[in-house]
Write a protein that holds these residues in place. Sequence first.
Motif, short mmCIF file in Angstrom:
data_model
loop_
_atom_site.label_atom_id
_atom_site.label_comp_id
_atom_site.label_asym_id
_atom_site.label_seq_id
_atom_site.Cartn_x
_atom_site.Cartn_y
_atom_site.Cartn_z
N GLU A 154 0.83 -1.20 0.00
CA GLU A 154 0.00 0.00 0.00
C GLU A 154 0.87 1.26 0.00
N ALA A 155 1.94 1.26 0.80
CA ALA A 155 2.84 2.42 0.84
C ALA A 155 3.46 2.67 -0.53
N SER A 156 3.85 1.59 -1.21
CA SER A 156 4.48 1.74 -2.53
C SER A 156 3.49 2.26 -3.56
N VAL A 157 2.27 1.71 -3.55
CA VAL A 157 1.26 2.14 -4.51
C VAL A 157 0.87 3.59 -4.27
N VAL A 158 0.65 3.97 -2.99
CA VAL A 158 0.30 5.36 -2.68
C VAL A 158 1.43 6.30 -3.08
N ALA A 159 2.68 5.86 -2.89
CA ALA A 159 3.83 6.69 -3.27
C ALA A 159 3.84 6.96 -4.77
N VAL A 160 3.62 5.93 -5.57
CA VAL A 160 3.63 6.10 -7.03
C VAL A 160 2.47 6.99 -7.48
N SER A 162 0.64 9.18 -5.68
CA SER A 162 0.74 10.56 -5.20
C SER A 162 1.84 11.34 -5.93
N HIS A 163 2.88 10.64 -6.39
CA HIS A 163 3.94 11.32 -7.13
C HIS A 163 3.40 11.91 -8.43
N PHE A 164 2.52 11.16 -9.10
CA PHE A 164 2.00 11.62 -10.39
C PHE A 164 0.75 12.49 -10.24
N LEU A 165 -0.09 12.21 -9.24
CA LEU A 165 -1.32 12.99 -9.08
C LEU A 165 -1.09 14.29 -8.32
N LEU A 166 -0.31 14.24 -7.25
CA LEU A 166 -0.11 15.42 -6.40
C LEU A 166 1.19 16.15 -6.68
N TRP A 170 9.71 12.08 -4.94
CA TRP A 170 9.64 10.66 -4.61
C TRP A 170 9.77 10.41 -3.11
N VAL A 171 10.72 11.08 -2.47
CA VAL A 171 10.91 10.81 -1.04
C VAL A 171 9.70 11.25 -0.24
N TRP A 172 9.07 12.38 -0.61
CA TRP A 172 7.85 12.82 0.07
C TRP A 172 6.66 11.92 -0.26
N SER A 173 6.67 11.34 -1.45
CA SER A 173 5.62 10.38 -1.80
C SER A 173 5.68 9.15 -0.90
N GLY A 358 -9.47 16.37 -3.46
CA GLY A 358 -10.01 15.42 -4.43
C GLY A 358 -8.99 14.38 -4.85
N LEU A 359 -7.79 14.84 -5.24
CA LEU A 359 -6.76 13.91 -5.66
C LEU A 359 -6.26 13.07 -4.48
N GLY A 360 -6.27 13.67 -3.28
CA GLY A 360 -5.87 12.91 -2.09
C GLY A 360 -6.82 11.76 -1.81
N LEU A 361 -8.13 12.01 -1.95
CA LEU A 361 -9.10 10.94 -1.76
C LEU A 361 -8.91 9.83 -2.80
N ALA A 362 -8.52 10.21 -4.01
CA ALA A 362 -8.25 9.21 -5.04
C ALA A 362 -7.04 8.34 -4.63
N CYS A 363 -6.00 8.97 -4.11
CA CYS A 363 -4.82 8.22 -3.64
C CYS A 363 -5.20 7.26 -2.52
#
Length: 490
Positions: A154-160, A162-166, A170-173, A358-363
């Motif tokens: 889950e951490a890896s998927v959210v990182a990827v 959030s990197h592209f949506l928000l 990478w480190v903050w993702s 909105g994008l955060g809820l998607a993540c």
Amino acid sequence: MKFSASDSSCVSSCIRHVRQGLLNLLITKVCLFSLLFGVVWAITGSECLPGGNLFGIVVLFICSVLGGKLVGMIQLPTLPPFPPLLGMLLAGLLLRNVPYVTDAVYIDTHWSAALRNIALSIILTRAGLGLDPAALRRLKAVCVRLAVGPCVLEASVVAVVSHFLLGLPWVWSFILGFVLAAVSPAVVVPSMLLLQREGFGVEKGIPTLLMAAGSFDDILAITGFSTCLGIAFSTGSTWMNILKGLLEVVGGVVAGLILGLFLCCVPGNDQEDLVLKRTLMLLGLSIFSVFFSHVIGFAGAGGLSTLVLAFLAALGWKTDKAPVAAMVGRSWDVFQPLLFGLIGAEITIKTLSPSTVGLGLACISIGLVIRLLVTFLLVHFGGFNLKEKLFISVAWLPKATVQAAIGSKALDLAREEGDETLIKFGLDVLTLAVLAILTTAPIGALGIGLAGPRLLARQVEADDAEGGATTSSTNGIGRGKNSVTLESKL
């Protein structure tokens, strides 16, 4: 002027009503609060007046307690009550965003961080006391899979995502990913303890499995978060930060083993007020472990040490751990409103960007879908039937405690740096942490409350005709009264 016997009887009746009942309880609580305020004001002066730090903490605590009570009273047909932590979070959110009230309710950031860390140490202590060693030995393989797999993926998927949506680096993702990946002991542990007490899933050790795996899941998330945080703020080379994360795990386990063995021997069984002394020693060492780990720069070790020392202490105390666990639970009743009220007070609505929300809820949603699928697959070979696997997947959804405890740490460090870009990233992380709590905590708590009595088998202990104990296991569906009772508690 003469009084008749009826007048005397009326006066006596009024005195009786005042001396007992709801009115007396209300007067007692008002007097206690007034006396407390008067004593603290006499000692601290302006700190206890509007705009002072103690005033802000007291007002936040009272509002959080009331918010939790109000939300807990919301009862929909056939559904258990909403989790009180939701009302506590909303109370803090309102105090921060209501004009004029915000200026009066001030809380120092150092006090806020300290109170959140105390609350985290208490809930991890409760988790350690609630572990069943026999079930752990039987389920150690699936426990490791359940603790590591969903959290890391889950951490890896959210990182990827959030990197592209928000647009986070990478480190903050990955900082955001590990913040959102942790399951909530504040929701899971009390719910599992209730299920365990009622006998649901006990035969296969499901409550113990989820409490143990949830605790290790949190430690893994905190360790990953701490490692990424160190990289983000350039506190050393990348490899040194990774090595530091491993050292935190090893150091936390070793420290927990030493302190846990110490608690098995001290205080001795022949001492007076043994339960009180054990509780104070346990909580004192747990809180000290969490704070000392921050002092030496190994923040992830404190939580793991707390979990291990509480588990070992419970092993040494055996059946005597129950009264200690009850007293620890009472301390959680005090710090739970502070934890969720404080994290709610960190959010200022007018500064939120609609696109970020909105994008955060998607993540968050994408991460939850991945967590559900991975959890179901990882417990496939654990000896559970389809209903039990579904329940474990649902119970692995709620997020609250870790998000509240560490969600604002990146923002605090960014404010110390004074970099506006880093502050924005920190606000994004905190905003998504709060959104995760608001969405997943009620859904997860309701899911556990509804699914537990329906999907888990119940182990019932009852006295037989000869005074002995018999054990039976029944299906979780169609128990009527027992199911409704548990749902109302949850």
